[in-house]
Design a protein around this motif. Structure first.
Motif, PDB file in Angstrom:
ATOM      1  N   ASN B  67     -58.692 -20.208 -47.442  1.00 50.07           N
ATOM      2  CA  ASN B  67     -58.942 -21.515 -46.847  1.00 50.07           C
ATOM      3  C   ASN B  67     -57.716 -22.092 -46.152  1.00 50.07           C
ATOM      4  OD1 ASN B  67     -61.861 -22.273 -47.396  1.00 50.07           O
ATOM      5  ND2 ASN B  67     -61.187 -21.491 -49.373  1.00 50.07           N
ATOM      6  N   ALA B  68     -56.530 -21.717 -46.611  1.00 46.03           N
ATOM      7  CA  ALA B  68     -55.319 -22.187 -45.934  1.00 46.03           C
ATOM      8  C   ALA B  68     -55.270 -21.601 -44.526  1.00 46.03           C
ATOM      9  CB  ALA B  68     -54.085 -21.788 -46.733  1.00 46.03           C
ATOM     10  N   ILE B  69     -55.526 -20.311 -44.402  1.00 46.11           N
ATOM     11  CA  ILE B  69     -55.475 -19.679 -43.072  1.00 46.11           C
ATOM     12  C   ILE B  69     -56.638 -20.168 -42.199  1.00 46.11           C
ATOM     13  CG2 ILE B  69     -55.540 -17.472 -41.819  1.00 46.11           C
ATOM     14  CD1 ILE B  69     -54.135 -16.223 -44.228  1.00 46.11           C
ATOM     15  N   THR B  70     -57.833 -20.234 -42.780  1.00 48.22           N
ATOM     16  CA  THR B  70     -58.993 -20.704 -42.011  1.00 48.22           C
ATOM     17  C   THR B  70     -58.790 -22.146 -41.549  1.00 48.22           C
ATOM     18  OG1 THR B  70     -60.381 -19.241 -43.332  1.00 48.22           O
ATOM     19  CG2 THR B  70     -61.519 -20.859 -41.982  1.00 48.22           C
ATOM     20  N   LEU B  71     -58.170 -22.955 -42.402  1.00 50.00           N
ATOM     21  CA  LEU B  71     -57.900 -24.355 -42.036  1.00 50.00           C
ATOM     22  C   LEU B  71     -56.971 -24.422 -40.832  1.00 50.00           C
ATOM     23  CD1 LEU B  71     -58.284 -27.373 -42.741  1.00 50.00           C
ATOM     24  CD2 LEU B  71     -56.269 -27.200 -44.185  1.00 50.00           C
ATOM     25  N   LEU B  72     -55.971 -23.573 -40.832  1.00 43.31           N
ATOM     26  CA  LEU B  72     -55.007 -23.518 -39.732  1.00 43.31           C
ATOM     27  C   LEU B  72     -55.731 -23.156 -38.429  1.00 43.31           C
ATOM     28  CD1 LEU B  72     -51.856 -23.780 -40.295  1.00 43.31           C
ATOM     29  CD2 LEU B  72     -51.749 -21.401 -39.562  1.00 43.31           C
ATOM     30  N   LEU B  73     -56.585 -22.136 -38.491  1.00 42.74           N
ATOM     31  CA  LEU B  73     -57.325 -21.676 -37.312  1.00 42.74           C
ATOM     32  C   LEU B  73     -58.315 -22.728 -36.851  1.00 42.74           C
ATOM     33  CD1 LEU B  73     -58.092 -18.008 -38.470  1.00 42.74           C
ATOM     34  CD2 LEU B  73     -56.300 -18.745 -36.902  1.00 42.74           C
ATOM     35  N   SER B  74     -59.096 -23.226 -37.796  1.00 44.53           N
ATOM     36  CA  SER B  74     -60.166 -24.170 -37.471  1.00 44.53           C
ATOM     37  C   SER B  74     -59.611 -25.489 -36.947  1.00 44.53           C
ATOM     38  CB  SER B  74     -61.006 -24.388 -38.726  1.00 44.53           C
ATOM     39  OG  SER B  74     -61.934 -25.391 -38.507  1.00 44.53           O
ATOM     40  N   SER B  75     -58.510 -25.965 -37.543  1.00 44.05           N
ATOM     41  CA  SER B  75     -57.952 -27.231 -37.082  1.00 44.05           C
ATOM     42  C   SER B  75     -57.289 -27.081 -35.709  1.00 44.05           C
ATOM     43  CB  SER B  75     -56.991 -27.834 -38.111  1.00 44.05           C
ATOM     44  OG  SER B  75     -55.966 -26.931 -38.402  1.00 44.05           O
ATOM     45  N   SER B  76     -56.796 -25.866 -35.387  1.00 44.07           N
ATOM     46  CA  SER B  76     -56.263 -25.636 -34.036  1.00 44.07           C
ATOM     47  C   SER B  76     -57.382 -25.767 -33.008  1.00 44.07           C
ATOM     48  CB  SER B  76     -55.667 -24.232 -33.910  1.00 44.07           C
ATOM     49  OG  SER B  76     -54.719 -24.010 -34.902  1.00 44.07           O
ATOM     50  N   ILE B  77     -58.526 -25.144 -33.313  1.00 43.37           N
ATOM     51  CA  ILE B  77     -59.680 -25.218 -32.413  1.00 43.37           C
ATOM     52  C   ILE B  77     -60.117 -26.675 -32.255  1.00 43.37           C
ATOM     53  CG2 ILE B  77     -62.121 -24.575 -32.145  1.00 43.37           C
ATOM     54  CD1 ILE B  77     -61.439 -21.942 -33.623  1.00 43.37           C
ATOM     55  N   LEU B  78     -60.195 -27.373 -33.391  1.00 44.48           N
ATOM     56  CA  LEU B  78     -60.617 -28.779 -33.379  1.00 44.48           C
ATOM     57  C   LEU B  78     -59.627 -29.632 -32.580  1.00 44.48           C
ATOM     58  CD1 LEU B  78     -62.756 -30.732 -34.532  1.00 44.48           C
ATOM     59  CD2 LEU B  78     -61.253 -31.085 -36.491  1.00 44.48           C
ATOM     60  N   PHE B  79     -58.348 -29.332 -32.728  1.00 43.93           N
ATOM     61  CA  PHE B  79     -57.318 -30.061 -31.996  1.00 43.93           C
ATOM     62  C   PHE B  79     -57.542 -29.935 -30.485  1.00 43.93           C
ATOM     63  CE2 PHE B  79     -53.378 -29.694 -29.557  1.00 43.93           C
ATOM     64  CZ  PHE B  79     -52.844 -30.961 -29.726  1.00 43.93           C
ATOM     65  N   PHE B  80     -57.757 -28.691 -30.013  1.00 44.47           N
ATOM     66  CA  PHE B  80     -57.961 -28.477 -28.575  1.00 44.47           C
ATOM     67  C   PHE B  80     -59.259 -29.138 -28.102  1.00 44.47           C
ATOM     68  CE2 PHE B  80     -54.923 -24.858 -29.110  1.00 44.47           C
ATOM     69  CZ  PHE B  80     -53.966 -25.385 -28.274  1.00 44.47           C
ATOM     70  N   LYS B  81     -60.275 -29.099 -28.945  1.00 43.42           N
ATOM     71  CA  LYS B  81     -61.563 -29.735 -28.598  1.00 43.42           C
ATOM     72  C   LYS B  81     -61.349 -31.235 -28.368  1.00 43.42           C
ATOM     73  CE  LYS B  81     -65.938 -30.201 -28.030  1.00 43.42           C
ATOM     74  NZ  LYS B  81     -66.633 -29.561 -26.902  1.00 43.42           N
ATOM     75  N   ILE B  82     -60.694 -31.891 -29.311  1.00 42.53           N
ATOM     76  CA  ILE B  82     -60.475 -33.336 -29.212  1.00 42.53           C
ATOM     77  C   ILE B  82     -59.510 -33.652 -28.055  1.00 42.53           C
ATOM     78  CG2 ILE B  82     -59.532 -35.362 -30.423  1.00 42.53           C
ATOM     79  CD1 ILE B  82     -60.592 -34.037 -33.046  1.00 42.53           C
ATOM     80  N   TYR B  83     -58.464 -32.847 -27.931  1.00 45.75           N
ATOM     81  CA  TYR B  83     -57.485 -33.021 -26.848  1.00 45.75           C
ATOM     82  C   TYR B  83     -58.179 -32.954 -25.491  1.00 45.75           C
ATOM     83  CZ  TYR B  83     -53.396 -32.120 -23.901  1.00 45.75           C
ATOM     84  OH  TYR B  83     -52.440 -32.190 -22.933  1.00 45.75           O
ATOM     85  N   ASN B  84     -59.054 -31.953 -25.312  1.00 42.91           N
ATOM     86  CA  ASN B  84     -59.781 -31.803 -24.047  1.00 42.91           C
ATOM     87  C   ASN B  84     -60.732 -32.969 -23.788  1.00 42.91           C
ATOM     88  OD1 ASN B  84     -58.512 -29.402 -23.492  1.00 42.91           O
ATOM     89  ND2 ASN B  84     -60.170 -28.103 -24.240  1.00 42.91           N
ATOM     90  N   MET B  85     -61.362 -33.454 -24.851  1.00 51.23           N
ATOM     91  CA  MET B  85     -62.280 -34.582 -24.695  1.00 51.23           C
ATOM     92  C   MET B  85     -61.526 -35.833 -24.261  1.00 51.23           C
ATOM     93  SD  MET B  85     -64.803 -34.030 -27.928  1.00 51.23           S
ATOM     94  CE  MET B  85     -65.613 -35.614 -27.742  1.00 51.23           C
ATOM     95  N   VAL B  86     -60.380 -36.077 -24.876  1.00 49.84           N
ATOM     96  CA  VAL B  86     -59.568 -37.251 -24.562  1.00 49.84           C
ATOM     97  C   VAL B  86     -59.014 -37.133 -23.129  1.00 49.84           C
ATOM     98  CG1 VAL B  86     -57.479 -38.548 -25.193  1.00 49.84           C
ATOM     99  CG2 VAL B  86     -58.999 -37.707 -26.977  1.00 49.84           C
ATOM    100  N   SER B  87     -58.515 -35.956 -22.760  1.00 49.99           N
ATOM    101  CA  SER B  87     -57.972 -35.736 -21.407  1.00 49.99           C
ATOM    102  C   SER B  87     -59.039 -35.966 -20.345  1.00 49.99           C
ATOM    103  CB  SER B  87     -57.453 -34.305 -21.246  1.00 49.99           C
ATOM    104  OG  SER B  87     -56.609 -33.973 -22.287  1.00 49.99           O
ATOM    105  N   LYS B  88     -60.249 -35.504 -20.646  1.00 50.46           N
ATOM    106  CA  LYS B  88     -61.356 -35.618 -19.697  1.00 50.46           C
ATOM    107  C   LYS B  88     -61.737 -37.076 -19.477  1.00 50.46           C
ATOM    108  CE  LYS B  88     -65.238 -32.576 -18.742  1.00 50.46           C
ATOM    109  NZ  LYS B  88     -66.361 -31.859 -19.351  1.00 50.46           N
ATOM    110  N   LYS B  89     -61.714 -37.847 -20.574  1.00 49.85           N
ATOM    111  CA  LYS B  89     -62.057 -39.266 -20.493  1.00 49.85           C
ATOM    112  C   LYS B  89     -61.037 -40.015 -19.653  1.00 49.85           C
ATOM    113  CE  LYS B  89     -65.034 -40.628 -24.302  1.00 49.85           C
ATOM    114  NZ  LYS B  89     -65.018 -41.067 -25.689  1.00 49.85           N
ATOM    115  N   LYS B  90     -59.771 -39.618 -19.822  1.00 54.20           N
ATOM    116  CA  LYS B  90     -58.673 -40.284 -19.097  1.00 54.20           C
ATOM    117  C   LYS B  90     -58.709 -39.949 -17.614  1.00 54.20           C
ATOM    118  CE  LYS B  90     -55.028 -41.040 -22.506  1.00 54.20           C
ATOM    119  NZ  LYS B  90     -53.870 -40.354 -23.092  1.00 54.20           N
TER     120      LYS B  90
END
Lengths: 91, 91
Positions: B67-90
């Motif tokens: 779960n430590a490794i999966t958390l690292l991977l999954s949160s990276s994906i989530l980070f880019f998802k949210i980052y892209n959504m915020v950038s797009k809105k701006k």
């Protein structure tokens, strides 16, 4: 009374299992598995089966519950993926 | 000596974690998160965090490791998802 670790384990089980439901519904409804990776679903399904066996060994209800449902969903997706690949080869 | 349940748990950890790697690499490389579901990744990441907490409580190395490794991977994906959504809105 239910303990805090138990609550956390059931929350974990619900969240990770639920996150898998939309993909399973989509695949079962559409039967479209073109964009799904066979390698990923084979590895994941086998892994979930191992977690289920481990959960049974630990006698941990949340681990058993989460992995039994996820196994059902994941193996359905894998079934359609393999079925589509075999059908395509035959066609 | 390592016991059979331990072997199963490490096999499970390796399989489910490995199955997640290709998606993470793809997302980190391409930064493309258009076809990924925010709901799924939010729920999954939070769930994996809960499993990690539960693994620490059980003091179960395989559960912590997976779960430590999966958390690292999954949160990276989530980070880019949210980052892209915020950038797009701006934009």
């Amino acid at each position: 009374m239910i303990s805090t670790p138990e609550i956390i384990s059931y929350l974990a089980a619900t969240l990770t299992t639920t996150s898998f439901v939309p993909q399973a519904i989509l695949t079962i409804k559409s039967r479209d598995t073109e964009s799904l990776s066979l390698g990923m679903y084979s590895s994941f399904t086998l892994g979930v089966l191992c977690w289920l066996v481990y959960g049974i060994y630990l006698n941990d209800k949340a681990i058993i519950f989460a992995n039994a449902i996820t196994l059902l969903l994941s193996s359905s997706i894998l079934f359609f993926k393999i079925y589509n690949m075999v059908s395509k080869k035959k066609a």
